[in-house]
Write a protein that holds these residues in place. Structure first.
Motif, PDB file in Angstrom:
ATOM      1  N   HIS A 172      40.494  35.826  33.715  1.00 19.49           N
ATOM      2  CA  HIS A 172      39.528  34.742  33.510  1.00 19.49           C
ATOM      3  C   HIS A 172      38.159  35.341  33.219  1.00 19.49           C
ATOM      4  CE1 HIS A 172      38.899  35.744  37.711  1.00 19.49           C
ATOM      5  NE2 HIS A 172      37.827  34.983  37.778  1.00 19.49           N
ATOM      6  N   HIS A 192      35.222  35.682  34.653  1.00 22.69           N
ATOM      7  CA  HIS A 192      34.202  36.202  35.563  1.00 22.69           C
ATOM      8  C   HIS A 192      34.002  37.713  35.402  1.00 22.69           C
ATOM      9  CE1 HIS A 192      34.507  32.365  38.126  1.00 22.69           C
ATOM     10  NE2 HIS A 192      33.578  32.283  37.207  1.00 22.69           N
ATOM     11  N   HIS A 231      35.788  40.861  36.816  1.00 24.21           N
ATOM     12  CA  HIS A 231      37.180  41.104  36.408  1.00 24.21           C
ATOM     13  C   HIS A 231      37.308  41.744  35.028  1.00 24.21           C
ATOM     14  CE1 HIS A 231      39.134  38.667  39.654  1.00 24.21           C
ATOM     15  NE2 HIS A 231      37.894  38.208  39.720  1.00 24.21           N
ATOM     16  N   HIS A 242      40.059  27.372  38.863  1.00 18.37           N
ATOM     17  CA  HIS A 242      39.017  28.310  39.323  1.00 18.37           C
ATOM     18  C   HIS A 242      37.984  28.446  38.215  1.00 18.37           C
ATOM     19  CE1 HIS A 242      37.009  31.781  40.997  1.00 18.37           C
ATOM     20  NE2 HIS A 242      37.220  32.427  39.860  1.00 18.37           N
ATOM     21  N   ASP A 280      42.008  34.862  40.180  1.00 15.25           N
ATOM     22  CA  ASP A 280      41.195  34.157  41.175  1.00 15.25           C
ATOM     23  C   ASP A 280      41.691  32.746  41.485  1.00 15.25           C
ATOM     24  OD1 ASP A 280      39.646  36.336  41.566  1.00 15.25           O
ATOM     25  OD2 ASP A 280      37.763  35.458  40.868  1.00 15.25           O
TER      26      ASP A 280
HETATM   27 ZN   LIG Z   1      36.527  34.425  39.437  1.00 14.88          ZN
END
Ligand SMILES: [Zn+2]
Length: 317
Positions: free
Chosen positions: A103, A105, A108, A181, A200
Motif C-alpha cells: 500500500h 504508506h 513500506h 487501511h 497493514d
Molecule cells: Zn500503512
C-alpha cells in the motif's frame, strides 16, 4: 581555548543542535528472522517513525523461490532498500526478482528506489494512488527523517498486477487486492507455507494507524481475510501471529472500538483533545502506541464525523 577555537566549537554545537539527525549512525539494522521454510521477516520497530529508527517501522517479508528472492514491501528509503537487497540476496543466494508494494504508506515502499522498476509490482488501484500521492509523501519523509532519506526518489512501480496470483518456480503466491487501511491494500498468501502476508490490513500488539483509513471497508476486508484458509499471519506491524485469527481479531476489535468511541465522543459534544484522552480499555494494554494512534485517529476522523452527524442547520435548506 583561543577565540577561533571557541568560535569553531560554538559553530559545531550550533550545527549539532540545528540538525541532530546528522549525528545518527545512518545504518539500518536488518535482521531477518526465519518464520517458515524459505520465508523470513524483518521486523520493524513497533513505534512511530522518528530520527532514531530512520523510518524502519514496517515489517518486510523475504521469500526464497527456485528462481529468485521475492520481497513484500521494502522499507522507507533508498538506503534501506539497498541494505535490504544485499541482505536478501545473501540470505537466499538468489537475485531479487519481485518486490510487492502492499500500500502507499512511505514506511513500506520508498525502499523501491533501490530496485529495477520492472520488478516492482502494485495493484492497478495502488498504482493509481501512487501516481497522485506518492511523490508528495517523500517531502514529508524528508522533513521527518533528514539524511536517512538522502537520494530517495519516488519511482512508480513498473509492473501493474492484473492477475490473482503469481508463481515463482513451484511457489505460488495468491494476491488479494483489498482496501480499508488505505484506498488500495494488497494481502498475499504464500500457498506453500500457509502464511498470510497481510500488509497493514492487520496490526498485531501495535495499535492500527488510520491516516487514510475507511473503517467500514477495513472491517469488511478483515472478514474476507478470515475466509481464505491461511494458517498464520505476518502483520504489517507487530510480531508474527502463530495463529490464523488472533491478530485479525485484535485489529477488528480496536477498529470497532475506535469507531464506536469516536461516534459517541462527537454525539456527547466532546472536543478533540478530550476525545484523544478518553480511557483506553484494559484489553488494549498490549497494543504499543495505543494512545498515540488514538490521538492521531481523532485528528483523522473527528471533523468528518462531526460533519456527518451534526450537519450545519444553515446549510440544510
Ligand atoms: Zn500503512
Amino acid at each position: 581555548m583561543t577565540m577561533i577555537d571557541r568560535r569553531a566549537a560554538l559553530a559545531m554545537v550550533a550545527a549539532g543542535l540545528a540538525s541532530p539527525l546528522r549525528a545518527a549512525p545512518l545504518r539500518y539494522t536488518i535482521d531477518p528472522q526465519l518464520v517458515a521454510p524459505d520465508l523470513w521477516v524483518v521486523r520493524g520497530v513497533d513505534g512511530p517513525i522518528d530520527g532514531a529508527n530512520g523510518g524502519a517501522i514496517a515489517n518486510i517479508s523475504i521469500l526464497r523461490t527456485e528462481v529468485g528472492a521475492v520481497l513484500v514491501d521494502c522499507g522507507p528509503s533508498l538506503r534501506y532498500g539497498q541494505q535490504l537487497k544485499t541482505v536478501a540476496e545473501a540470505l537466499t543466494g538468489k537475485p531479487v526478482i519481485r518486490v510487492y508494494l502492499t500500500h502507499l504508506h512511505p514506511d513500506h515502499i520508498y525502499g523501491a528506489a533501490a530496485f529495477d522498476r520492472s520488478i516492482v509490482a502494485a495493484t492497478p488501484a495502488l498504482a493509481r494512488s501512487l501516481e497522485t500521492l506518492g511523490p508528495s509523501f517523500s517531502d514529508g519523509m524528508y522533513r521527518l527523517l533528514g539524511d536517512w532519506m538522502r537520494g530517495t526518489e519516488f519511482a512508480a512501480p513498473g509492473k501493474v498486477l492484473g492477475e490473482d496470483h503469481e508463481t515463482f518456480g513451484d511457489r505460488r503466491l495468491d494476491l488479494y487486492p483489498l482496501a480499508g487501511h488505505s484506498e488500495a491494500d494488497l494481502a498475499i498468501m504464500d500457498t506453500t507455507t500457509g502464511m498470510l502476508i497481510a500488509g497493514d490490513l492487520v496490526f498485531h500488539d501495535r495499535a492500527p494507524s488510520t491516516p487514510h483509513a475507511d473503517i467500514g471497508r477495513w472491517l469488511a476486508s478483515l472478514d474476507r481475510l478470515g475466509t481464505i484458509g491461511h494458517r498464520t499471519v505476518i502483520p504489517g506491524h507487530g510480531p508474527v501471529d502463530p495463529t490464523s485469527s488472533a491478530a485479525i481479531d485484535q485489529t477488528r476489535d480496536w477498529l470497532s472500538w475506535l469507531r464506536e468511541t469516536l461516534d459517541r465522543a462527537v454525539a456527547e459534544g466532546l472536543d478533540p483533545v478530550e476525545a484523544g484522552n478518553l480511557p483506553i480499555p484494559e484489553r488494549f494494554a498490549v497494543l504499543k502506541a495505543a494512545r498515540y494512534e488514538l490521538q492521531r485517529s481523532v485528528a483523522h476522523f473527528f471533523s468528518r464525523i462531526e460533519e456527518q452527524t451534526l450537519p450545519r442547520v444553515d446549510l440544510k435548506r
